[in-house]
Design an enzyme around this catalytic site. Sequence first.
Site, mmCIF file in Angstrom:
data_model
loop_
_atom_site.group_PDB
_atom_site.id
_atom_site.type_symbol
_atom_site.label_atom_id
_atom_site.label_comp_id
_atom_site.label_asym_id
_atom_site.label_seq_id
_atom_site.Cartn_x
_atom_site.Cartn_y
_atom_site.Cartn_z
ATOM 1 N N ASP A 1 -7.610 7.492 -7.586
ATOM 2 C CA ASP A 1 -6.965 6.306 -7.440
ATOM 3 C C ASP A 1 -7.874 5.285 -7.975
ATOM 4 O O ASP A 1 -8.716 5.762 -8.698
ATOM 5 C CB ASP A 1 -6.747 5.755 -5.938
ATOM 6 N N HIS B 1 -2.675 3.227 -10.821
ATOM 7 C CA HIS B 1 -3.510 3.750 -10.030
ATOM 8 C C HIS B 1 -4.789 4.384 -10.514
ATOM 9 O O HIS B 1 -5.365 5.282 -9.919
ATOM 10 C CB HIS B 1 -3.222 4.496 -8.610
ATOM 11 N N GLU C 1 3.576 2.233 -8.064
ATOM 12 C CA GLU C 1 3.157 1.184 -8.243
ATOM 13 C C GLU C 1 2.407 1.071 -9.604
ATOM 14 O O GLU C 1 1.226 0.659 -9.713
ATOM 15 C CB GLU C 1 2.150 0.721 -7.064
#
Length: 629
Positions: free
Chosen positions: A197, A271, A348
């Site tokens: 991440d 990410h 995202e």
Amino acid sequence: MKSAFLFLMLMTNVMVFAQTNTVQLIPQPVDVQVLNGEYTLAAGASVTFSKPEAQPVARMLVQKINQATGFKYSDKQGQAGSIQLNLNASPDTKLGKEGYTLVSSSKGIVIAANEPAGLFYGVQTLFQLLPKEIESKVPVKANWTVPAVKITDFPRFAWRGLMLDVSRNFFTKEEVKQYMDEMVRFKFNTLHLHLTDDNGWRIEIKSLPRLTEVGAWRVPRYGTFGERKAPMPGEKATVGGFYTQDDIRELLAYAQTLFITIVPEIDVPGHSMAAIAAYPELCCTKDTSVKVNPGSNFAQWFGDGKFKMFIDNALNPSDEKVYEFLDKVFTELAALFPSPYIHVGGDECYRGYWENDAGCQALMKELNTTESIKLHGYFMNRVEKILNAKGKKLLGWDEILEGGISPGATVMSWRGIEGGIEAAHLGHDVVMTPTTYTYIDYTQGDPTVDPPIYSHLRLKKCYSFNPVPEGVDAKYILGGQGNLWTEQVVTLRHAEYMTWPRSWALAEDFWTPDEKKNWENFVLRVENQFGRSDVAGVNYSRAMYDAIVRATMQEGKIWVEMESEVPGVDIYYTIDGGMPGIYSPKYTEAFEMPEGPITLRVITFRNGARIGNLITLRPNDLKARAQGE
Ligand code: ACM
């Protein structure tokens, strides 16, 4: 005569009650019949296994019995032991790969299954039938009895998962093993490791050494995630860690003994700040000042799922070198992990830097589109080809549906259940892991008690989850999963606290037939399990005992309404600055808070004994709550 008969009836009832009370299993099996009598473990008895494949399970059973009782059980092949683990000569089809039968009587215990995994789950049930002292790591005295029962049991779903985010906070391999030990008690069979991440890359990739030399380390920062100070120029990155490939092999070997599949996640194309800190050429901006993020703010969240990233944390979908990079990563991953699935994230992803990039604009032209989401789809389809070439299946968060993905991809529905419904209708396999029921990083009691995070999820809500939504063909729902993101979880003890008891609820959602679930009965079993966890030395939250305190604004006045999610709990409160006790006002109905600088304090009690946390709501807290903040 009549009264003697009545007395006998009464006694029988009492006995039945006493016996059923001792059978408190999580997850609730498909069928439990409580019989008369019990079996008592005795020193020197033996465990037999019918075939060599069952020996590791027998060993594990013997080891745990001997450790807690001080007895000297041994295991041997055969079918004559006082505890027998028998593999069925011809498969009992209703049990499948993971089901089992368990029959105990005064003579002994027989667990039978089609496969070793079923024996393993039968043994987990046996541990829960024994007194809680079986969880002791040193020999202790206890009444080592197992009630006489006949259990037939098998899981509702094949995928019963928990996700541990080892990127936001690095957990050592010993901690991951301990987490797996705790999972299997409740028959979880899948550990999804969120390995990469913005905040750390946690797996050695031998052909790309900077991923861990640089990407596994960040500057030391503490406090609320997202509000921490950004790295200073030249500041040393000293916090983090990663698993070497040998560590991963060790974890995989351990997982295999526990019948756990470890599913690795490499979260791309968004990410990806840790990877970009190591290899800045992978993103559109090629910004060499990007560092592994220590929990500072780099995004603006507009609500409604919309956001903007101030730092480029997405891989460039128009750069062939990115796919060469991913090929290297997934080649090494596919060689390590036996899981048929590799999770590739997809969630995202901010496309703002893509939209301003000449290469991405040219690719959009080539794809004959004006929508940048199509770049996401293009990227994911390229990634799927890489995985498929290595014999692996693509698994991704539900955003992978947006850019278009092949039906061969499996979808994790996290933004509610809607993504899962849509995916199943399109013919994708689905793992249900919606924020609304399974995000165990959210606070579970009053938000003033636990470290703050952006949302809230109580035990009862977890328990109410049915992974198959109405109108969806159940054959597409592989199962469900709880997700523990660790922005605010920096120790294994706190990870345990966040995981249990909510994942006992999830374990039952994923294993037990929906019609067999019962909240009031589950609460009794949770309380029993608290005692077992105490002996095992596993942390858990008691937030289910805390009052649920709601505040509303009515004609400019604050009204307070309280309830408890478990039965039999009394709520006492004060508004005079004192500590609530059993002589304080007992809550019975909604009331108006008097005007003024008044603090509300609340504690729950049961049978006159304190049972819950102190909840303190100062005037500003109450006002904010009443205004829905
Ligand atoms: C997610 O929670 N971003 C999958």
